[in-house]
Design a protein around this motif. Structure first.
Motif, short mmCIF file in Angstrom:
data_model
loop_
_atom_site.label_atom_id
_atom_site.label_comp_id
_atom_site.label_asym_id
_atom_site.label_seq_id
_atom_site.Cartn_x
_atom_site.Cartn_y
_atom_site.Cartn_z
N ILE A 1 0.90 -1.21 -0.13
CA ILE A 1 -0.15 -0.32 0.23
C ILE A 1 0.95 1.27 0.09
CG2 ILE A 1 -1.95 1.10 1.31
CD1 ILE A 1 -2.76 -1.36 -0.02
N HIS A 2 1.80 1.29 0.73
CA HIS A 2 2.72 2.32 0.98
C HIS A 2 3.55 2.77 -0.25
CE1 HIS A 2 2.76 2.34 5.63
NE2 HIS A 2 1.48 2.88 5.16
N TYR A 3 4.00 1.61 -0.84
CA TYR A 3 4.80 1.55 -2.07
C TYR A 3 3.99 2.45 -3.41
CZ TYR A 3 8.13 -1.84 -0.40
OH TYR A 3 8.96 -2.44 0.59
N PHE A 4 2.93 2.19 -3.43
CA PHE A 4 2.03 2.52 -4.37
C PHE A 4 1.67 3.92 -4.14
CE2 PHE A 4 1.92 -1.63 -6.24
CZ PHE A 4 1.76 -1.50 -7.40
N GLN A 5 1.08 4.29 -2.93
CA GLN A 5 1.10 5.68 -2.54
C GLN A 5 2.36 6.50 -2.83
OE1 GLN A 5 0.06 4.77 1.57
NE2 GLN A 5 -2.20 5.20 1.32
N GLN A 6 3.52 6.01 -2.55
CA GLN A 6 4.74 6.81 -2.96
C GLN A 6 4.72 7.20 -4.49
OE1 GLN A 6 7.43 4.50 -0.62
NE2 GLN A 6 6.73 4.97 1.08
N ALA A 7 4.39 5.88 -5.22
CA ALA A 7 4.30 6.03 -6.74
C ALA A 7 3.70 6.95 -7.31
CB ALA A 7 4.27 4.69 -7.29
N LYS B 1 1.96 9.74 -5.71
CA LYS B 1 2.23 10.91 -5.25
C LYS B 1 1.25 12.02 -5.50
CE LYS B 1 7.31 10.73 -5.61
NZ LYS B 1 8.57 11.14 -6.28
N GLY B 2 -0.04 11.38 -4.96
CA GLY B 2 -1.22 12.33 -5.29
C GLY B 2 -2.04 12.33 -6.40
N ARG B 3 -1.18 11.69 -7.54
CA ARG B 3 -1.90 11.63 -8.76
C ARG B 3 -3.05 10.28 -8.77
NH1 ARG B 3 3.54 12.47 -9.56
NH2 ARG B 3 4.03 14.63 -10.48
N GLY B 4 -3.28 9.81 -7.72
CA GLY B 4 -4.41 8.73 -7.90
C GLY B 4 -4.43 8.31 -6.44
N LYS B 5 -5.23 7.26 -6.06
CA LYS B 5 -5.44 6.76 -4.68
C LYS B 5 -5.24 5.29 -4.70
CE LYS B 5 -8.93 10.59 -3.23
NZ LYS B 5 -10.02 10.77 -2.72
N VAL B 6 -4.80 4.90 -3.42
CA VAL B 6 -4.79 3.48 -3.24
C VAL B 6 -5.91 2.82 -2.34
CG1 VAL B 6 -3.29 1.62 -2.41
CG2 VAL B 6 -2.37 3.34 -3.60
N PHE B 7 -6.49 1.91 -2.93
CA PHE B 7 -7.71 1.32 -2.15
C PHE B 7 -7.34 -0.07 -1.57
CE2 PHE B 7 -9.43 4.69 -4.52
CZ PHE B 7 -10.64 5.42 -3.64
N ALA B 8 -8.04 -0.63 -0.69
CA ALA B 8 -7.60 -2.05 -0.27
C ALA B 8 -8.99 -2.55 0.36
CB ALA B 8 -6.66 -2.17 0.98
N SER B 9 -8.93 -4.00 -0.01
CA SER B 9 -10.22 -4.74 0.52
C SER B 9 -9.77 -5.95 1.19
CB SER B 9 -11.23 -4.68 -0.79
OG SER B 9 -10.60 -5.91 -1.74
N ASN B 10 -10.46 -6.60 2.00
CA ASN B 10 -10.21 -7.95 2.63
C ASN B 10 -11.62 -8.26 2.86
OD1 ASN B 10 -7.74 -9.53 3.11
ND2 ASN B 10 -8.24 -9.42 5.04
N GLY C 1 -6.79 0.26 6.94
CA GLY C 1 -6.84 1.54 7.42
C GLY C 1 -5.40 2.30 6.93
N GLN C 2 -4.54 1.79 6.34
CA GLN C 2 -3.37 2.44 5.86
C GLN C 2 -3.70 2.90 4.35
OE1 GLN C 2 -0.54 3.24 7.73
NE2 GLN C 2 -2.16 2.88 8.85
N ALA C 3 -4.81 2.55 3.63
CA ALA C 3 -5.06 2.85 2.25
C ALA C 3 -5.93 4.40 2.31
CB ALA C 3 -5.57 1.47 1.63
N ASP C 4 -5.97 4.46 0.98
CA ASP C 4 -6.97 5.84 1.01
C ASP C 4 -8.28 5.94 1.10
OD1 ASP C 4 -4.64 7.57 0.55
OD2 ASP C 4 -4.40 6.58 -1.40
N GLY C 5 -8.62 4.48 0.83
CA GLY C 5 -9.92 3.98 1.17
C GLY C 5 -10.01 2.33 1.04
N HIS C 6 -10.98 1.94 2.05
CA HIS C 6 -11.04 0.61 2.19
C HIS C 6 -12.80 0.01 2.20
CE1 HIS C 6 -10.88 1.64 6.44
NE2 HIS C 6 -11.81 0.58 6.56
N PHE D 1 12.35 -6.96 -0.78
CA PHE D 1 13.75 -6.96 -0.85
C PHE D 1 14.27 -6.61 -2.20
CE2 PHE D 1 12.15 -10.77 1.78
CZ PHE D 1 12.82 -10.55 2.91
N THR D 2 13.55 -6.88 -3.34
CA THR D 2 13.69 -6.08 -4.27
C THR D 2 13.51 -4.74 -4.45
OG1 THR D 2 12.89 -8.22 -5.51
CG2 THR D 2 13.00 -6.24 -6.91
N HIS D 3 12.54 -4.17 -3.82
CA HIS D 3 12.29 -2.68 -3.53
C HIS D 3 13.07 -2.25 -2.78
CE1 HIS D 3 9.22 0.28 -4.26
NE2 HIS D 3 9.66 1.11 -3.11
#
Length: 343
Positions: free
Chosen positions: A23-29, A31-40, A48-53, A300-302
Motif C-alpha cells: 500500500i505504501h509503495y503505491f502511494q509513494q509511486a 504521489k497524489g496522482r491517484g488513490k490506493v484502495f484496499a479490500s479484505n 486502514g493505511q489505504a486511502d479507502g477500504h 527485498f527487491t524494492h
C-alpha cells in the motif's frame, strides 16, 4: 517522473491481508496522482493505511464479484491488483466484466493462474518447458513404487497440491513417516482454506516430491501488462518464516535469465511472477514453485532500488518502460520486521 498531465490512477488491492508495505509503495509511486484502495474479508491494519477500504464477502461467495464491481464503479477504480493466490483465478475468470467498466485487471489469464496455484500442473508445465524438476508423484502408491524401485529416496516432501505459505508441508524420512503424514495431511486439508481448491480433485489433492538439496533463491519475473518480458530480479534466501522470505540478499540475476525468459514466454503472465528456485552445489538450477502475483520477496527487491509500483503506474498511464526503475543493486541484505500496532 510521471507527466503531470497524465490521467489519475486509482488502484484497488484485493485480499490485502497484512501487505501494508505494498500500500505504501503505491502511494509513494502515485504521489497524489491517484488513490490506493484496499479490500479484505476481515479487517486488518493494512486496510486502514489505504486511502479507502472496504470489507468484502469471502472470495468464493457468489456476491464477491458483484460487490467488487459495484465498489470499483463507486470509487472510479482504474486497476485491480490481487495479493492472494485464491483470488487470482476468480478474478481472471471475470476479466470481461471489469474491462467492460474500464477497469484493468492486473491478473494473469485464467489458465496461468490455475497452473500456478496447482503444484502438479506447475510440475508438468516446468517439465514441458525443459526446466529441472525433482521426482514428483500424485499418489502414495506411485511414490511407494518409486521407492521400491530405487528411483527416488528419502527424504520426501508431502504437501498440498493446492497450497499456500507453509500450510501442511511435511518432511518424511522413512516409510512410516510418509504413510502417517500423508494420512494426516489428507484430513488436515479440509480444516483450512485449502479445502476450496482441493475439492476439485479430492483423491489427488496431495503431491509427494523428492527433497531438493541446495541453496534456495527467489526470482521475480516482470512482464508488462500485455505479457511481454520486462525484467528479472534475484535474491538469495537466508531465512524463512511461515513460508515467506524473512531475510534475503539481492544477487546478480544473470544466471537465472534463461529460466526467466523461458517462463515469461511460456506463461505470458501479467506483471509479477514470484518463483522459488534451488541451486545445487554443482550449479544446476531447479524451479520449484511459482505465484503469479506480488510475493513476499518483493520488499527485498524494492529495497535494492527497483520500483515496480511506479513502473506499473506508468504502464497504466500509457507511458513506456523506464529501465532505471527496473535496475536492481546487488548485495543489498534486508529483513522483515514485526511491529505491533493499535487499530
Amino acid at each position: 517522473m510521471i507527466d503531470k498531465n497524465t490521467r489519475q490512477v486509482n488502484i484497488l488491492f484485493t485480499s490485502a491481508g497484512r501487505r501494508t508495505y505494498i500500500i505504501h509503495y503505491f502511494q509513494q509511486a502515485l504521489k497524489g496522482r491517484g488513490k490506493v484502495f484496499a479490500s479484505n474479508s476481515i479487517y486488518t491494519y493494512t486496510l486502514g493505511q489505504a486511502d479507502g477500504h472496504t470489507l468484502t464477502p469471502e472470495i468464493y461467495n457468489p456476491d464477491y464479484i458483484p460487490f467488487l464491481l459495484q465498489y470499483c464503479k463507486a470509487n472510479s477504480i482504474t486497476a485491480i491488483i490481487p495479493l492472494f493466490d485464491i483470488d487470482l483465478p476468480i478474478l481472471a475468470k471475470h476479466r470481461t466484466l471489469f474491462e467492460q467498466e474500464g477497469i484493468t485487471l492486473i491478473v494473469s489469464d485464467y489458465p496461468v493462474a490455475q497452473t500456478c496455484n496447482d503444484k502438479w500442473a506447475t510440475y508438468q508445465l516446468l517439465k514441458q518447458a525443459g526446466l529441472n524438476q525433482p521426482p514428483t508423484f500424485l499418489s502414495l502408491a506411485d511414490a511407494t513404487k518409486a521407492i521400491d524401485t530405487g528411483s527416488v529416496a528419502f527424504p520426501l516432501i508431502v504437501k498440498p497440491r493446492w497450497g499456500m505459505g507453509s500450510i501442511g508441508i511435511y518432511t518424511t524420512r522413512n516409510r512410516e513417516e510418509l504413510n502417517v503424514l500423508y494420512a494426516k495431511l489428507r484430513n488436515d486439508i479440509w480444516d483450512t482454506a485449502l479445502r476450496f481448491e482441493s475439492a476439485a480433485d479430492k483423491e489427488a489433492s496431495i503431491i509427494i516430491q523428492q527433497q531438493i538439496k541446495g541453496q534456495e533463491y527467489g526470482i521475480e519475473i516482470l512482464n508488462d501488462l500485455q505479457g511481454h518480458y520486462a525484467a528479472t530480479f534475484a535474491k538469495k534466501k537466508i531465512a524463512m518464516r511461515s513460508g515467506e522470505t524473512d531475510v534475503a540478499e539481492t544477487v546478480d540475476p544473470t544466471p537465472f535469465l534463461p529460466i526467466a525468459q523461458t517462463l515469461s514466454s511460456h506463461l505470458r503472465h501479467r506483471a509479477m511472477l514470484d518463483v522459488d528456485c534451488f541451486v545445487s552445489p554443482s550449479g544446476d538450477i531447479t524451479v520449484l514453485e511459482m505465484n503469479c502475483r506480488f510475493g513476499g520477496q518483493y520488499p527485498f527487491t524494492h529495497n535494492a532500488g527497483v520500483n515496480v509500483p511506479l513502473q506499473l503506474v506508468r504502464w497504466l498511464q500509457g507511458l513506456p518502460t523506464d529501465p532505471a526503475l527496473l535496475t536492481q543493486r546487488c548485495g543489498v541484505r534486508s529483513c522483515k520486521d514485526i511491529n505491533p500496532v493499535i487499530f
